[in-house]
Scaffold this motif. Structure first.
Motif, mmCIF file in Angstrom:
data_model
loop_
_atom_site.group_PDB
_atom_site.id
_atom_site.type_symbol
_atom_site.label_atom_id
_atom_site.label_comp_id
_atom_site.label_asym_id
_atom_site.label_seq_id
_atom_site.Cartn_x
_atom_site.Cartn_y
_atom_site.Cartn_z
ATOM 1 N N THR A 7 -4.197 1.012 1.351
ATOM 2 C CA THR A 7 -2.902 1.674 1.288
ATOM 3 C C THR A 7 -2.043 1.244 2.458
ATOM 4 N N LYS A 11 2.864 6.605 4.856
ATOM 5 C CA LYS A 11 3.024 6.968 3.456
ATOM 6 C C LYS A 11 2.645 8.425 3.243
ATOM 7 N N SER A 36 -0.346 3.297 -5.016
ATOM 8 C CA SER A 36 -1.235 2.397 -4.280
ATOM 9 C C SER A 36 -2.671 2.423 -4.796
#
Length: 207
Positions: A7, A11, A36
């Motif tokens: 990832t 985020k 992701s």
């Protein structure tokens, strides 16, 4: 968070609003950003996020602001004295201050839009609160999100409790593996996914 998944940093993965009852947390609304993850993993990952948010709220006290660190992920929560709670799951690089500003904003707006009589029994299907996905999207970039939070008071980080692992929230003698297997929120596919990945020591790393 799942086998073989990489990832990007900075985020937000999940933003949820719950009501903390005396013994159980009731999920009221949630939004997810799972782009992701692999297609066949998304369903199980989402279930584990829902399970994790509920477990964190259930095992924490009223009036708590806390962050739970688990590998490269952080679960930030704010549980108000009235039981209304919000949890955001982010990668460990995402600024804590912005996460708690987001949680405060979501809780304030939710309490204005949704009657508190609905909190104990409401469900994601019955609760009308349509801005959660918008918040999750707008706060993905912390630099842009910071501009949205500068007008708010600074979060007092000294009042935020830091837990190193999910296990630190459990009662003595409890095991996370047992709670997963007993969970009614997790389907058999997700439980099998968790068990297999756990054996490989590459499980959904939040767990």
């Amino acid at each position: 968070m799942s086998p073989g998944v990489c990832t990007a940093t900075m985020k937000l993965l999940c933003l949820s609003v719950l009501y903390k009852g005396e013994t159980k947390a009731n999920l009221l609304k949630a939004a997810y950003e799972l782009s992701s993850f692999g297609f066949f993993q998304k369903s199980s990952i989402q279930e584990f996020m829902t399970f994790t948010c509920g477990l964190i709220v259930e095992r924490s006290a009223f009036g708590t602001r806390a962050s739970v660190s688990e590998k490269e992920y952080m679960c930030h929560m704010h549980i108000r004295d009235d039981g209304l709670s919000a949890v955001v799951i982010a990668d460990s690089e995402y600024p804590q201050r912005i996460c708690f500003s987001l949680l405060d904003k979501v809780l304030d707006e939710f309490s204005r839009q949704v009657d508190d009589r609905q909190w104990p029994t409401g469900t994601p299907e019955t609760i009308r609160f349509t801005v959660l996905e918008e918040y999750l999207k707008n706060y993905q970039n912390p630099r842009e999100a910071d501009a949205l939070t500068r007008v708010q008071a600074e979060v007092d980080e000294t009042k935020i409790i830091l837990h190193r692992t999910m296990e630190s929230l459990l009662d003595r003698g409890e095991k996370l593996d047992d709670l997963v297997q007993k969970s009614e929120e997790l389907g058999q596919t997700s439980k099998a996914f968790y068990k297999t990945a756990r054996k490989q020591n590459r499980c959904c790393k939040m767990m």
